[in-house]
Design an enzyme around this catalytic site. Structure first.
Site, PDB file in Angstrom:
ATOM      1  N   ASP A 207     -12.127 -18.021   7.063  1.00  0.00           N
ATOM      2  CA  ASP A 207     -10.780 -17.574   6.697  1.00  0.00           C
ATOM      3  C   ASP A 207      -9.960 -17.484   7.984  1.00  0.00           C
ATOM      4  O   ASP A 207     -10.086 -16.533   8.744  1.00  0.00           O
ATOM      5  CB  ASP A 207     -10.908 -16.213   5.979  1.00  0.00           C
ATOM      6  CG  ASP A 207      -9.560 -15.574   5.681  1.00  0.00           C
ATOM      7  OD1 ASP A 207      -8.527 -16.077   6.170  1.00  0.00           O
ATOM      8  OD2 ASP A 207      -9.558 -14.547   4.971  1.00  0.00           O
TER       9      ASP A 207
ATOM     10  N   LYS B 239      -0.220 -17.269   6.477  1.00  0.00           N
ATOM     11  CA  LYS B 239       0.613 -16.562   7.458  1.00  0.00           C
ATOM     12  C   LYS B 239       1.478 -17.486   8.305  1.00  0.00           C
ATOM     13  O   LYS B 239       2.585 -17.824   7.930  1.00  0.00           O
ATOM     14  CB  LYS B 239      -0.274 -15.695   8.351  1.00  0.00           C
ATOM     15  CG  LYS B 239      -0.893 -14.501   7.593  1.00  0.00           C
ATOM     16  CD  LYS B 239      -1.580 -13.569   8.545  1.00  0.00           C
ATOM     17  CE  LYS B 239      -2.261 -12.407   7.869  1.00  0.00           C
ATOM     18  NZ  LYS B 239      -1.369 -11.330   7.447  1.00  0.00           N
TER      19      LYS B 239
ATOM     20  N   TYR C  34       0.839  -1.217   0.000  1.00  0.00           N
ATOM     21  CA  TYR C  34       0.000   0.000   0.000  1.00  0.00           C
ATOM     22  C   TYR C  34       0.871   1.263   0.000  1.00  0.00           C
ATOM     23  O   TYR C  34       0.722   2.124   0.854  1.00  0.00           O
ATOM     24  CB  TYR C  34      -0.936   0.005   1.208  1.00  0.00           C
ATOM     25  CG  TYR C  34      -1.692  -1.300   1.362  1.00  0.00           C
ATOM     26  CD1 TYR C  34      -2.748  -1.601   0.498  1.00  0.00           C
ATOM     27  CD2 TYR C  34      -1.337  -2.231   2.321  1.00  0.00           C
ATOM     28  CE1 TYR C  34      -3.424  -2.806   0.602  1.00  0.00           C
ATOM     29  CE2 TYR C  34      -2.006  -3.438   2.438  1.00  0.00           C
ATOM     30  CZ  TYR C  34      -3.049  -3.718   1.578  1.00  0.00           C
ATOM     31  OH  TYR C  34      -3.708  -4.920   1.689  1.00  0.00           O
TER      32      TYR C  34
ATOM     33  N   TYR D 215     -11.987  -8.628   5.955  1.00  0.00           N
ATOM     34  CA  TYR D 215     -10.805  -8.506   5.094  1.00  0.00           C
ATOM     35  C   TYR D 215     -10.356  -9.906   4.705  1.00  0.00           C
ATOM     36  O   TYR D 215     -10.185 -10.772   5.571  1.00  0.00           O
ATOM     37  CB  TYR D 215      -9.650  -7.759   5.794  1.00  0.00           C
ATOM     38  CG  TYR D 215      -8.427  -7.739   4.907  1.00  0.00           C
ATOM     39  CD1 TYR D 215      -8.324  -6.823   3.859  1.00  0.00           C
ATOM     40  CD2 TYR D 215      -7.421  -8.689   5.038  1.00  0.00           C
ATOM     41  CE1 TYR D 215      -7.250  -6.846   2.989  1.00  0.00           C
ATOM     42  CE2 TYR D 215      -6.337  -8.729   4.171  1.00  0.00           C
ATOM     43  CZ  TYR D 215      -6.259  -7.800   3.151  1.00  0.00           C
ATOM     44  OH  TYR D 215      -5.193  -7.841   2.273  1.00  0.00           O
TER      45      TYR D 215
HETATM   46  N1  PMP Z   1      -7.311 -13.168   4.992  1.00  0.00           N
HETATM   47  C1  PMP Z   1      -7.001 -12.613   6.169  1.00  0.00           C
HETATM   48  C2  PMP Z   1      -7.951 -12.775   7.329  1.00  0.00           C
HETATM   49  C3  PMP Z   1      -5.813 -11.892   6.324  1.00  0.00           C
HETATM   50  O1  PMP Z   1      -5.526 -11.324   7.517  1.00  0.00           O
HETATM   51  C4  PMP Z   1      -4.929 -11.778   5.222  1.00  0.00           C
HETATM   52  C5  PMP Z   1      -3.602 -11.034   5.319  1.00  0.00           C
HETATM   53  N2  PMP Z   1      -3.604  -9.832   5.929  1.00  0.00           N
HETATM   54  C6  PMP Z   1      -5.287 -12.374   4.008  1.00  0.00           C
HETATM   55  C7  PMP Z   1      -6.482 -13.063   3.927  1.00  0.00           C
HETATM   56  C8  PMP Z   1      -4.405 -12.275   2.805  1.00  0.00           C
HETATM   57  O2  PMP Z   1      -3.244 -13.007   2.945  1.00  0.00           O
HETATM   58  P1  PMP Z   1      -1.944 -12.652   2.102  1.00  0.00           P
HETATM   59  O3  PMP Z   1      -1.491 -11.302   2.558  1.00  0.00           O
HETATM   60  O4  PMP Z   1      -0.977 -13.747   2.440  1.00  0.00           O
HETATM   61  O5  PMP Z   1      -2.323 -12.668   0.655  1.00  0.00           O
END
Ligand code: PMP
Length: 429
Positions: free
Chosen positions: A250, A279, A21, A149
């Protein structure tokens, strides 16, 4: 590192390299990292900072961990990579066995991919192919929570909060999805069924066009670091069954113990139809993500028109990533991580809650190894980051949120340094 080398590296970075960003014409100040070990990030300027961010939720055993390093070295000497089409290997097989064993009941089929966002796209494609195979092609849209998100690819972005996810910038290309109010009852409040009204109404009117409901279980992360009540998730599971809509959880941020349960959906005692992980999957070492699903979803897709699931990344199941993921899970299971997360939670409560009385603070909340101070006003990121560096810690606040989710390997003293820094900086705002 000498000053001239440092300056010229930073100059090139500023002129040529995108950061998350970031602006190329008005770049933010950068810190050059030389190394990291344990919970410390070592800057080229000589400062040693305690990392409160775990490199965005991912490092739980600490940096430069001898056993994780060793797993990588050993795997490198066998093979760093090999294509996954027509070929398979032990690191991937062992990892998938472990994921199936540890995951909530019924998640038996694993798709490995490159990053969290991609694993969400994979989950969405699974849900779409599932309904196509069931001869219900109109069920191809998604219902998502406001403040949600799920990533930055076009697919995952379409299920992010439409306001904070900046949908208007991509309006012409964005897939049209549906949104329901974010759960209003907090994690430790008394549950009130009224908070389900909008979800019920949306499912009632939209279910014939919905492939799935997608949620971050319990913790809405980038959309505001909000912790919601497990009964909401439990009810969401029941409603999805009632309306014949799949449930995608997620767990990219929450997976592997961060909230006090191995997976956050276990607070509600539910299992989704599809779950994403990322992650922490490799202990924060290398990018790797997984999308797990049930026999029912996988078999239906496989018996559908395409005869297969239509996705296949070049670096799928990268052996280095799988080897380090296996070692990370072995390490996690080798100690009482749940007690450690609990003790981090207890310490965060005893040290951070007093910040609720500061004039700049709107709320303080803690869940598992996550501590959040919400402010009345948005922070000025460059100046607050600098203040934290002066306190010997690495924090990356965003908007009104100053928050930490440290590695589980942090000591009591190191955690106190983090919380003291948070209080000192926030008190002075
Ligand atoms: N889903 C959630 C809940 C996340 O926190 C994130 C990463 N911030 C993502 C998806 C996306 O993962 P990445 O940055 O590895 O593409």
């Amino acid at each position: 590192m000498n000053k001239d080398t440092l300056q010229s590296l930073l100059q090139f970075d500023k002129e040529h390299i995108w950061h998350p960003y970031s602006s190329m014409t008005n770049p933010q100040p950068m810190q050059l990292v030389e190394s990291a070990a344990g919970v410390y990030i070592h800057l080229a300027t000589g400062e040693k900072l305690i990392d409160g961010m775990a490199s965005w939720w991912s490092v739980i055993h600490g940096y430069n961990h001898p056993e994780l390093n060793q797993a990588l070295v050993e795997q490198t000497e066998k093979m760093a990579h090999v294509m996954f089409g027509g070929l398979t290997h032990e690191p991937a097989i062992k990892l998938c066995q472990k994921l199936v064993e540890l995951s909530p009941e019924g998640l038996t089929k694993v798709f490995l991919s490159d990053s969290g966002s991609v694993s969400v796209d994979v989950a969405m494609k699974m849900a779409i192919q599932y309904w196509q195979a069931k001869n219900k092609p109109s069920k191809h849209q998604f219902l998502s929570l406001r403040n949600g998100y799920h990533g930055d690819t076009l697919g995952s972005m379409s299920v992010c909060d439409p306001v904070t996810g900046m949908h208007h910038l991509f309006a012409d290309v964005m897939m049209q999805q549906h949104f329901t109010e974010s759960p209003s009852v907090k994690f430790s409040e008394v549950f009130d069924e009224a908070c389900l009204e909008d979800l019920k109404a949306k499912l009632e009117t939209l279910h014939e066009s919905l492939a799935a409901l997608i949620v971050e279980p319990i913790v809405q992360g980038a959309g505001g670091m909000k912790f919601y009540h497990p009964d909401y998730l439990k009810a969401a599971r029941e409603l999805c069954d009632q309306y014949d809509v799949l449930l995608i959880t997620d767990e990219i941020a929450t997976g592997f113990g961060r909230t006090g349960e191995l997976f956050a959906c276990q607070h509600a005692g539910i299992a989704p139809d599809i779950m994403t992980l990322g992650k922490t999957l490799t202990g924060g070492y290398i990018t790797l993500a997984a999308t797990l699903t049930t026999d029912e979803v996988a078999d239906t897709i496989s018996n559908g028109e395409a005869g297969c699931f239509m996705h296949g990344p070049t670096f799928m199941a990268n052996p280095l990533a799988c080897a380090v993921a296996n070692k990370h899970i072995e390490l996690l299971q080798s100690f009482d991580w749940q007690s450690k997360v609990k003790s981090i939670e207890t310490q965060l409560k005893s040290e951070l809650l007093e910040a609720a009385s500061y004039s700049a603070v709107a709320d303080v909340r803690i869940l598992g190894a996550i501590g959040v101070i919400e402010l009345h006003q948005s922070v000025d990121m460059p100046s607050i980051t600098q203040s934290f560096i002066e306190q010997g810690v690495w924090l990356r606040p965003f908007g009104k949120l100053v928050y930490i989710m440290p590695p589980y390997s942090i000591t009591e003293t190191e955690l106190s340094t983090l919380t003291s820094a948070m209080k000192t900086v926030v008190k002075a705002l």
